[in-house]
Design an enzyme around this catalytic site. Sequence first.
Site, PDB file in Angstrom:
ATOM      1  N   CYS A 172      14.446  30.065  11.625  1.00  0.00           N
ATOM      2  CA  CYS A 172      15.531  30.823  11.913  1.00  0.00           C
ATOM      3  C   CYS A 172      16.261  31.053  10.604  1.00  0.00           C
ATOM      4  O   CYS A 172      16.844  31.957  10.180  1.00  0.00           O
ATOM      5  CB  CYS A 172      16.395  30.525  12.983  1.00  0.00           C
ATOM      6  SG  CYS A 172      16.727  28.715  13.212  1.00  0.00           S
ATOM      7  N   CYS A 176       0.719  -1.125   0.065  1.00  0.00           N
ATOM      8  CA  CYS A 176       0.129  -0.061  -0.068  1.00  0.00           C
ATOM      9  C   CYS A 176       0.939   1.164   0.249  1.00  0.00           C
ATOM     10  O   CYS A 176       2.132   0.941  -0.071  1.00  0.00           O
ATOM     11  CB  CYS A 176      -0.920  -0.084   1.370  1.00  0.00           C
ATOM     12  SG  CYS A 176      -0.101   0.498   2.697  1.00  0.00           S
ATOM     13  N   CYS A 199       3.775  -3.148   7.856  1.00  0.00           N
ATOM     14  CA  CYS A 199       3.244  -2.045   7.464  1.00  0.00           C
ATOM     15  C   CYS A 199       1.937  -1.354   8.510  1.00  0.00           C
ATOM     16  O   CYS A 199       1.222  -2.142   8.945  1.00  0.00           O
ATOM     17  CB  CYS A 199       2.568  -2.105   6.105  1.00  0.00           C
ATOM     18  SG  CYS A 199       1.965  -0.467   5.831  1.00  0.00           S
TER      19      CYS A 199
END
Lengths: 334, 483
Positions: free
Chosen positions: B46, B31, B304
């Site tokens: 910054c 997937c 996963c």
Amino acid sequence: MGEKLSAVEAELYDRQIRLWGIESQEKLRAADVLLIGVRALGAEIAKNILLSGINSLTILDDRTVTEEEQPRNFLLSKTSVGKKIAEEVLLKAQMLNPLVKISADTDCPPSKDVSYFKKFTIIVATGIKPDLLLKIDKICRSEKIKLIFGDAFGMFGYSVSDFGKHTYYEDQIKLIGKKRKHDGSDKTSVKVKGEINYPELNKVIILPNTKQSADSIKKSKRRNELFYAMLALMEFKNKHGRIPNIETKKDDIESLEEIKKEIFELYQVDDSKSKITKEIFEVIFGEVIPVCAALGGVIAQEVIKAVSNKEVPINNVFLFDPITYDGKEETVGV
Amino acid sequence: MCLAADVPLIESGTSGYSGQVELIKKGVTQCYECQPKPPQKTYPGCTIRNTPSEPVHCIVWAKHLFNQLFGEDDPDQDVSPDTEDPEAKGEDDDHTVTEAGNIKRTSTHQWAQEIDYDPPQLFDKFFKTDIEYLLKMENLWKTRKAPAPLSWNEATFHAGDAMNDDENDIKAFEMKVWPISKCAKVFSETVSVLKKELQGKNFLVWDKDDKSGMDFVTACANIRASIFSIPNKSRFEIKSIAGNIIPAIATANAMIAGLVVLYAFRVLAGEYDRCPSIYLRAKSIHSKFILAADKQITKANPVCYVCSPKPFVNIFVNTEQMSVKELENEVLKKHLNMVAPDAVLDGKGIVVISSEEGETEANDNKKLKEIGIVDGSILKCDDFLQNYELTVHVNHYEAKEKEDPLFKVVANPEDLKAKEMTNGNGTATEEKKQEQESNEDDVMIVDRHQDGDIEDDPQEGSSSKKRKINPKDEDDDLCIIDD
């Protein structure tokens, strides 16, 4: 119109200029393209090159629209049936890009001679017979016109290019210094010049039963065998004067198998080890629109490369695998 | 959503000459989340506000300036010097600078309205006064070239760089780098135009295709770049970067669209295993492939955290410092893509985060530790909207160096350990960088086209490691073909 882009054009073509640069766009802007054959594949090619922003497109096709093909060609409408296809596609083609000059020519392609072809920057041919292709190629080479030819058969498709002596520029990403950084600041783009000498098509498309010299056949051990399938389909057209038809599928596959044997003999290919099996010939019938879309994209991209001298073009045969959907370059006749 | 409903999804996209087609089918193929993806390119605040070193920093700053003056208020898009920059503070914290900085923090928008968007005054504030202020933060310039303030008068009387002002010459206007006098002129003109556009509206929204907005950003980015001795860029180049433009062309779209339909036929026939990913590549002399199909479908990653049967993930967070709200927003929502998560502390049954309004707001500002989330805790998370349940294993972790991410999300902690071992003392490894996603307040996200990914991969259509060419949230420039 001069060669300089107008503000309208710069705006319209903004995204592609970002990809191939303003010089390429200016070259496209000056290109006059002849498209022979505007069936499903031709229509896809026409769409893409119109959107790229060429100067003019001439559509040469003498056929009339049949009832079966009308719904498969997005440039046609229901009222097109029975009328000249070249004229019937004009309206929708023009809508794709009002800035390109488009014209239709309903003459029969073999009736055209050198004085006609020499007006063009590049000729894109689909659906013509091999002998006409070779004749046009001779003219193109003497007049320094670029030529690309392609056809789609069912799930299978191919193109063959002859861009003559073609120079191109390519942007290559090079590393500055030896150390790699991860922010990409270590890379720079360099313009690299390249050159390809395309062989004449007489040395690329060598079919059985012709006067062509078989001496030009160079043995290639790792030949993509789909090339022979391409030759078989060309020879089929020579022999029968038509493309394979699903209604005569069994006979047509038999004929293709015979032609294949002749070609294998000519090219000294061992049939028993060949990958060109019945499985391939099973899927070459009909017009499959998504295949035309993919192949039309490839061919139009080659037209753009040929005209703009930008990026490496395919040298010289492109073969779309009807089973895996791989699309590979094959260099033949060099 | 397609995974939840178990509907096959043919995912595709193009970027320039490249593209890809990929089938996502639950339990059959990998997937979208099976392979970790590189994080979005971010620039610390910054860098943008104090120490730009690349054109893109100035372009991001110029977009922020547009928003400060004409756009919707966003405190994350401050353009004035950042006095909190740790680098500026030095050994013995410089109090005076910090305090002065805080006093100056009146709304830029408000101030601009008070002076009626007077271009010379605006110019002097952003390109002279603010830069002079930056120069006072001496620590910043010890190792860098100091910026050179530029006043309105200097900019407009820049001698010797007259430019053909014919704006009909598109090539010159778009492709050539404008001299500073031209930038100042454009700054002044666009400020006046944008001021008028703003009348009667609450704010303007910057759009790369809006001429004034784009001209403004080009001018400001280049003026700032000059001040910091950074190379200037053409309007055309700046538009690509500022607009995050991923060029799309009809030919590549046609090829990919054709393949999508061919795969749709196979999916409808249930032939999922005949749909391995196909990649479209720009033709090169080194490669015969234009369309390269993988040899077989890429199997799902068994660990996963999205598509495995029992999704499980390890998070490394500072349980003493991270608040529940941060856990919800930065980790669960932004990183793990949950929409409306519920989280229950496993074993204790405490609802830590609820998607129902008014239930757990009291927890928002509490630190994880205060609510009982410590090293080894397990959170059962549930995103009802996506029908997605995820078990989250909490690990306590402290960012040690400035470069370290504030938290990490790893499917399989063994991967991380192995990499750290081989890399010695656990310094920032490749893996960490990939996982990095900072939740600092002053980090801006600039998504950029991940150029070079495909070219970098020497393999031909056989590797499952290829990254996506199109990040999820691309803009609409991809869909250029419409008849």
